[in-house]
Write a protein that holds these residues in place. Structure first.
Motif, PDB file in Angstrom:
ATOM      1  N   PHE A   4     -82.585  22.236   9.823  1.00 30.88           N
ATOM      2  CA  PHE A   4     -82.664  21.690   8.477  1.00 30.88           C
ATOM      3  C   PHE A   4     -83.956  22.160   7.825  1.00 30.88           C
ATOM      4  O   PHE A   4     -84.931  22.464   8.507  1.00 30.88           O
ATOM      5  N   SER A   5     -83.958  22.188   6.509  1.00 31.66           N
ATOM      6  CA  SER A   5     -85.183  22.429   5.757  1.00 31.66           C
ATOM      7  C   SER A   5     -85.224  21.429   4.606  1.00 31.66           C
ATOM      8  O   SER A   5     -84.185  21.021   4.089  1.00 31.66           O
ATOM      9  N   LEU A   6     -86.407  21.031   4.254  1.00 28.96           N
ATOM     10  CA  LEU A   6     -86.605  20.077   3.173  1.00 28.96           C
ATOM     11  C   LEU A   6     -87.586  20.672   2.185  1.00 28.96           C
ATOM     12  O   LEU A   6     -88.691  21.076   2.564  1.00 28.96           O
ATOM     13  N   LYS A   7     -87.174  20.738   0.931  1.00 29.22           N
ATOM     14  CA  LYS A   7     -88.062  21.226  -0.127  1.00 29.22           C
ATOM     15  C   LYS A   7     -88.435  20.039  -1.015  1.00 29.22           C
ATOM     16  O   LYS A   7     -87.558  19.345  -1.525  1.00 29.22           O
ATOM     17  N   VAL A   8     -89.727  19.802  -1.157  1.00 28.32           N
ATOM     18  CA  VAL A   8     -90.227  18.706  -1.972  1.00 28.32           C
ATOM     19  C   VAL A   8     -91.090  19.296  -3.075  1.00 28.32           C
ATOM     20  O   VAL A   8     -91.931  20.155  -2.818  1.00 28.32           O
ATOM     21  N   ALA A   9     -90.877  18.838  -4.297  1.00 32.29           N
ATOM     22  CA  ALA A   9     -91.649  19.357  -5.435  1.00 32.29           C
ATOM     23  C   ALA A   9     -92.001  18.219  -6.380  1.00 32.29           C
ATOM     24  O   ALA A   9     -91.223  17.283  -6.561  1.00 32.29           O
ATOM     25  N   SER A  10     -93.183  18.321  -6.958  1.00 32.31           N
ATOM     26  CA  SER A  10     -93.573  17.357  -7.980  1.00 32.31           C
ATOM     27  C   SER A  10     -92.977  17.802  -9.310  1.00 32.31           C
ATOM     28  O   SER A  10     -92.488  18.917  -9.440  1.00 32.31           O
ATOM     29  N   GLY A  11     -93.030  16.953 -10.294  1.00 31.45           N
ATOM     30  CA  GLY A  11     -92.524  17.319 -11.610  1.00 31.45           C
ATOM     31  C   GLY A  11     -93.429  18.339 -12.276  1.00 31.45           C
ATOM     32  O   GLY A  11     -94.562  18.567 -11.865  1.00 31.45           O
ATOM     33  N   GLN A  12     -92.886  18.974 -13.295  1.00 35.69           N
ATOM     34  CA  GLN A  12     -93.692  19.941 -14.055  1.00 35.69           C
ATOM     35  C   GLN A  12     -93.586  19.620 -15.540  1.00 35.69           C
ATOM     36  O   GLN A  12     -92.593  19.049 -15.993  1.00 35.69           O
ATOM     37  N   TYR A  13     -94.620  19.962 -16.263  1.00 36.15           N
ATOM     38  CA  TYR A  13     -94.607  19.733 -17.702  1.00 36.15           C
ATOM     39  C   TYR A  13     -93.642  20.698 -18.374  1.00 36.15           C
ATOM     40  O   TYR A  13     -93.412  21.806 -17.889  1.00 36.15           O
ATOM     41  N   LEU A  14     -93.080  20.272 -19.480  1.00 35.52           N
ATOM     42  CA  LEU A  14     -92.101  21.072 -20.188  1.00 35.52           C
ATOM     43  C   LEU A  14     -92.754  22.265 -20.863  1.00 35.52           C
ATOM     44  O   LEU A  14     -93.907  22.177 -21.308  1.00 35.52           O
ATOM     45  N   PHE A  15     -92.012  23.369 -20.938  1.00 35.93           N
ATOM     46  CA  PHE A  15     -92.485  24.542 -21.674  1.00 35.93           C
ATOM     47  C   PHE A  15     -92.604  24.159 -23.147  1.00 35.93           C
ATOM     48  O   PHE A  15     -91.742  23.494 -23.700  1.00 35.93           O
ATOM     49  N   GLY A  16     -93.682  24.554 -23.754  1.00 35.34           N
ATOM     50  CA  GLY A  16     -93.932  24.208 -25.145  1.00 35.34           C
ATOM     51  C   GLY A  16     -94.830  22.991 -25.288  1.00 35.34           C
ATOM     52  O   GLY A  16     -95.175  22.605 -26.395  1.00 35.34           O
ATOM     53  N   ASP A  17     -95.199  22.371 -24.190  1.00 30.23           N
ATOM     54  CA  ASP A  17     -96.085  21.208 -24.202  1.00 30.23           C
ATOM     55  C   ASP A  17     -97.419  21.611 -23.570  1.00 30.23           C
ATOM     56  O   ASP A  17     -97.806  21.126 -22.516  1.00 30.23           O
ATOM     57  N   GLU A  18     -98.112  22.535 -24.233  1.00 32.36           N
ATOM     58  CA  GLU A  18     -99.356  23.064 -23.679  1.00 32.36           C
ATOM     59  C   GLU A  18    -100.428  21.997 -23.518  1.00 32.36           C
ATOM     60  O   GLU A  18    -101.321  22.121 -22.686  1.00 32.36           O
ATOM     61  N   SER A  19    -100.358  20.922 -24.283  1.00 32.79           N
ATOM     62  CA  SER A  19    -101.348  19.855 -24.174  1.00 32.79           C
ATOM     63  C   SER A  19    -100.978  18.836 -23.089  1.00 32.79           C
ATOM     64  O   SER A  19    -101.764  17.955 -22.790  1.00 32.79           O
ATOM     65  N   ASN A  20     -99.778  18.953 -22.512  1.00 31.55           N
ATOM     66  CA  ASN A  20     -99.294  18.056 -21.451  1.00 31.55           C
ATOM     67  C   ASN A  20     -99.323  16.589 -21.872  1.00 31.55           C
ATOM     68  O   ASN A  20     -99.684  15.711 -21.095  1.00 31.55           O
ATOM     69  N   LEU A  21     -98.917  16.317 -23.102  1.00 39.52           N
ATOM     70  CA  LEU A  21     -98.903  14.955 -23.620  1.00 39.52           C
ATOM     71  C   LEU A  21     -97.574  14.253 -23.401  1.00 39.52           C
ATOM     72  O   LEU A  21     -97.489  13.033 -23.499  1.00 39.52           O
ATOM     73  N   ASN A  22     -96.511  14.995 -23.117  1.00 39.69           N
ATOM     74  CA  ASN A  22     -95.186  14.415 -22.913  1.00 39.69           C
ATOM     75  C   ASN A  22     -94.924  14.244 -21.420  1.00 39.69           C
ATOM     76  O   ASN A  22     -95.514  14.926 -20.593  1.00 39.69           O
ATOM     77  N   PRO A  23     -94.015  13.332 -21.060  1.00 39.60           N
ATOM     78  CA  PRO A  23     -93.751  13.131 -19.628  1.00 39.60           C
ATOM     79  C   PRO A  23     -93.143  14.381 -18.988  1.00 39.60           C
ATOM     80  O   PRO A  23     -92.314  15.065 -19.592  1.00 39.60           O
ATOM     81  N   PRO A  24     -93.538  14.687 -17.758  1.00 36.25           N
ATOM     82  CA  PRO A  24     -92.988  15.859 -17.067  1.00 36.25           C
ATOM     83  C   PRO A  24     -91.601  15.568 -16.495  1.00 36.25           C
ATOM     84  O   PRO A  24     -91.127  14.432 -16.530  1.00 36.25           O
ATOM     85  N   THR A  25     -90.973  16.586 -15.937  1.00 33.10           N
ATOM     86  CA  THR A  25     -89.718  16.393 -15.208  1.00 33.10           C
ATOM     87  C   THR A  25     -90.032  15.562 -13.965  1.00 33.10           C
ATOM     88  O   THR A  25     -91.186  15.467 -13.552  1.00 33.10           O
ATOM     89  N   GLY A  26     -89.034  14.992 -13.373  1.00 34.15           N
ATOM     90  CA  GLY A  26     -89.253  14.141 -12.200  1.00 34.15           C
ATOM     91  C   GLY A  26     -89.478  14.941 -10.924  1.00 34.15           C
ATOM     92  O   GLY A  26     -89.075  16.099 -10.811  1.00 34.15           O
ATOM     93  N   ALA A  27     -90.123  14.310  -9.965  1.00 36.41           N
ATOM     94  CA  ALA A  27     -90.289  14.913  -8.642  1.00 36.41           C
ATOM     95  C   ALA A  27     -88.941  14.882  -7.928  1.00 36.41           C
ATOM     96  O   ALA A  27     -88.068  14.077  -8.252  1.00 36.41           O
ATOM     97  N   TYR A  28     -88.761  15.767  -6.938  1.00 37.66           N
ATOM     98  CA  TYR A  28     -87.491  15.787  -6.220  1.00 37.66           C
ATOM     99  C   TYR A  28     -87.669  16.315  -4.799  1.00 37.66           C
ATOM    100  O   TYR A  28     -88.668  16.929  -4.472  1.00 37.66           O
TER     101      TYR A  28
END
Length: 100
Positions: A4-28
């Motif tokens: 088995f393999s498990l890939k874990v990733a945190s969320g990332q900010y949306l493209f076009g949100d250079e100031s990172n003021l909006n909520p990112p995508t969820g972790a998975y």
């Protein structure tokens, strides 16, 4: 042999949100399974199942226009500018590997 393999990733900010003021995508987390069997010294059968638990998550996000002058036939009256790209669902692959 199997594993088995498990890939874990945190969320990332949306493209076009250079100031990172909006909520990112969820972790998975995504679980994959793989196996192979050596039939003969020159032939192996193998299989792979990706996203075994059929997790639903977004791999990226961006902003889309929703102004009244932009026709959105699929989503009339849309007001949310966030567009999220869904990840692929469960998938299975298999095959035979022969060496000469």
């Amino acid at each position: 042999m199997a594993g088995f393999s498990l890939k874990v990733a945190s969320g990332q900010y949306l493209f076009g949100d250079e100031s990172n003021l909006n909520p990112p995508t969820g972790a998975y987390a995504v679980l994959n399974a793989h196996a192979h069997y050596q039939v003969t010294p020159r032939m192996r059968i193998f299989g792979l199942v990706e996203n075994v638990l059929n997790a639903r998550y977004e791999t990226f996000g961006a902003f889309s226009p929703v102004a009244s002058n932009t026709p959105l036939i699929q989503a009339p009256g849309a007001t949310n500018t966030r567009s999220l790209g869904p990840a692929p669902p469960i998938a299975a692959f298999g095959g035979v590997r022969v060496t000469f």
